[in-house]
Enzyme design. Structure first.
Site: not given
Lengths: 269, 421
Positions: A95, A219, A247
């Site tokens: 991320s 996601d 995610h």
């Protein structure tokens, strides 16, 4: 400043093996990697760390000044690389940490054998003028900050003294419900802004090291077109779509995630 | 608890056993597990591990205005959340649930079919099979409208309280500054220094001091401590300060100055709210060709001053019998007169210093004896040297200093001024 304790750096796995450095994103800490670490440890030297402000990092090292932009975190990553001196590492950034990896590799490509960008997003906010869809508006991010506030009402009164006052006794923190990823709300708010309000789209082109873009099949935070965007902007990068949903593929599909990392990092030797 | 949802009479209780009254009563009232699930006073939701909705109860459907077919097999749990909530779900809720197998009492907002929002508290557990492999996620959802309104109010009042506190601290700091001279006057032939230690930035303390010129080369000085803290003490401090200065101009005799202050305070506060203070007033008169001063100190109930001599000795300047200023119509004032020769230093303090709790002696108060030992080790000293050293001492006490502390030092430099280097 002792970098190892500042970032709660832990090194495990095969000594002398190729080095894989795992960087957690917003919302949790290095615990997030615990299902993939055992699979990687057989072949690799595995480096885990907490961003300052998260997990068991040294909270006294946190300052709003340093950590309210991506640069503070990138400096930390580079300092950890220098401190450990393990040679070029394969940096796996989840991320927001994927973006940190991009920035770090742009500044010091010699520190990195390669990058694995796991569920990356260089910019979460939509930019209609450029035809870019990050998936969110600035108002959405404000709403997230409210969610953070709503769930931290009890923090300053009850949790902070226990966790912050006993950094050497993590078991105290773990007894508290939902505390694996407990973060001081003021710190979380600053990190949330860095994560969701930064725009690092133009930095992608600076990456010169081998790069694997690994996105999830479904996601809610980083949609597939964002993964495709990252892949298109980093020359020579490879794009794979994991079967994993959500995610956090390192939790929802740890084996698949570990395999993807190992296959990429193993080839870089 | 075993529950029957079918009509199979054969599986009833063993006829040889007496019927369980409690069980019968329970069965009479709550005869349908299905109804208990569907119309429970909370929302029920079961999803696959990736959040796909598999089962949902009527209560939740009614809250949200959806039909069962809108959701089951079509939507994910996080689709029901607001966008901000979805971000929170993906970054916090889902990872924690995976790691812990359960997560409880998370505040989120659901979006109803008509776009309205429902604040809820969400608790989820992961159901596992016999091998411990996760199978599905069970979620209960509680209506938290009232609770959230209450929490918003709490958060708002807390933020307001924090702002107020900041404002108050600023006000207290400003007020404190107005009660002290911005800088001590430069007295010819004297080296002076002072320090004010603020114990709490939330409250104005009652310590005060000043040094000011009087007629014919003489100087007045005072250092005192008003009983109490806060705005009322600050008002007395202010009154004490200008009364002392005015009284000293009118009649600089130290006993007369303190008597006048006593009369003013006693008149001002002789009602239900007596206010009083301890104070030392000093009159400094240049004495002789060597550069020394003759000093008369008058004390009203104040801790005695200290004299640090040029030869390295030090002693208290006792002023026994002086009474608190402002309590009695006629307070006894004690005086002492002495010479401050070149190299000597006069040191005045308030009891915040001697009453401080020290870690070194197990939280005991610092005390007059320890202070005497301390200045004996310190003597001889310049004014700034003495103040700096005492300031360092206060720093070692840390939070043990629970009252404001004022210190004032007056020193006659030697003619060669060697020590000034």
């Amino acid at each position: 400043m002792d970098v190892r304790s500042r970032n709660h750096v832990r090194v495990s796995g095969r000594p002398g093996g190729p080095v894989v450095m795992l960087a957690h994103g917003f919302g949790c800490d290095q615990n997030l990697w615990r299902l993939v670490v055992p699979a990687l440890e057989r072949e690799f030297t595995v480096v885990l760390f907490d961003h300052v402000g998260a997990g068991r990092s040294d909270l006294s090292a946190w300052s709003e000044d340093r950590y309210s932009s991506m640069d503070g975190y990138v400096d930390d990553v580079l300092e950890i690389c220098r401190e450990l001196d393990l040679g070029p590492v394969t940096f796996v950034g989840h991320s927001v940490s994927a973006t940190m990896g991009v920035l770090a590799a742009a500044r010091h490509p010699e520190y990195f054998a390669g990058l694995v960008l796991l569920a990356p997003s260089p910019c979460f906010i939509d930019d209609p003028a450029a035809g870019y869809r990050g998936g969110f508006s600035a108002e959405d991010i404000e709403e997230l900050l409210q969610s953070l506030d709503a769930n931290y009402l009890g923090w300053s009164g009850a949790m902070a003294p226990v966790i912050m006052g006993n950094p050497d006794r993590p078991e105290l923190g773990q007894e508290l419900t939902n505390s694996f990823c407990a973060t001081d709300p003021d710190i979380a708010r600053v990190f949330a802004r860095v994560t969701f309000l930064s725009d690092n789209r133009t930095d992608l082109e600076q990456v010169t090291v081998p790069t694997l873009v690994a996105q999830c099949s479904s996601d809610a935070i980083a949609p597939p077109e964002v993964g495709a965007f990252v892949h298109a902007r980093i020359r020579g990068s490879r794009l794979i779509t994991l079967n994993a949903t959500g995610h956090c593929p390192q939790l929802s599909a740890p084996e698949e995630t570990a395999q993807a990392i190992a296959a990429f990092a193993g080839r870089l030797r | 608890m075993m529950c029957r949802t079918d009509g199979d009479q054969d599986s009833g209780p063993d006829p040889e056993e007496p019927p369980d009254d409690a069980q019968a009563f329970s069965a009479l009232l709550e005869d349908s597990i299905e109804d208990l699930y569907e119309n429970a006073p909370c929302g029920y939701l079961s999803t696959s591990l990736d959040g796909q909705i598999a089962k949902v109860n009527t209560t939740l459907l009614n809250w949200l205005g959806y039909k069962r077919t809108d959701l089951v097999g079509r939507r994910k749990f996080c689709d029901l959340l607001t966008v901000g909530g979805r971000l929170y779900h993906e970054t916090h809720f889902a990872p924690l649930l995976r790691m812990q197998g359960e997560i409880s009492g998370i505040a989120l907002e659901l979006e109803a079919a008509d776009g309205s929002r429902l604040p809820v508290l969400v608790t989820s557990t992961v159901k596992t099979d016999s091998d411990g492999q996760p199978l599905l996620i069970r979620t209960t959802i509680f209506d938290a409208r009232d609770r959230r309104a209450y929490e918003h109010e709490l958060l708002r009042t807390r933020q307001e309280a924090e702002r107020e506190r900041e404002r108050l601290q600023q006000l207290a700091t400003t007020l404190q500054k107005t009660l002290l001279p911005p800088a001590l006057e430069n007295v010819p032939g004297l080296d002076v220094a002072a320090y004010y230690h603020i114990a709490s930035i939330d409250e104005v303390g009652g310590d005060f001091y000043d040094l000011f010129p009087l007629a014919a080369g003489t100087w007045g000085l005072f250092l005192g401590d008003v009983c109490g803290k806060g705005a009322e003490a600050a008002a007395v401090t202010s009154l004490a300060r200008y009364t002392l200065r005015a009284a000293a101009v009118y009649d600089p005799d130290p006993t007369a100055v303190l008597s006048n202050l006593n009369t003013v305070l006693n008149h001002e506060y002789n009602g239900t709210d007596p206010r009083f203070c301890t104070v030392i007033f000093g009159l400094l008169t240049p004495d002789g060709d060597q550069g020394g001063f003759r000093i008369t100190l008058a004390s009203g109930g104040h801790p005695p001053a200290l004299l640090l001599r040029a030869d390295g000795t030090a002693d208290y300047l006792p002023t026994p019998g002086g009474q608190l200023i402002g309590v009695l119509p006629d307070a006894d004032i004690a005086t002492i007169t002495f010479r401050l020769d070149p190299g000597d230093t006069l040191f005045l303090h308030t009891d915040g210093l001697t009453e401080a709790h020290t870690a070194a002696i197990g939280g005991e108060r610092y005390g007059d004896e320890a202070l005497l030992d301390f200045v004996r080790a310190l003597a001889p000293a310049t004014a700034q040297g003495a103040i700096t050293t005492v300031r360092d001492l206060l720093d070692t006490f840390g939070t043990g200093v629970d009252d404001d502390t004022a210190v004032l030092a007056v020193h006659v430099p030697r003619a060669d001024r060697e020590e000034q280097q």
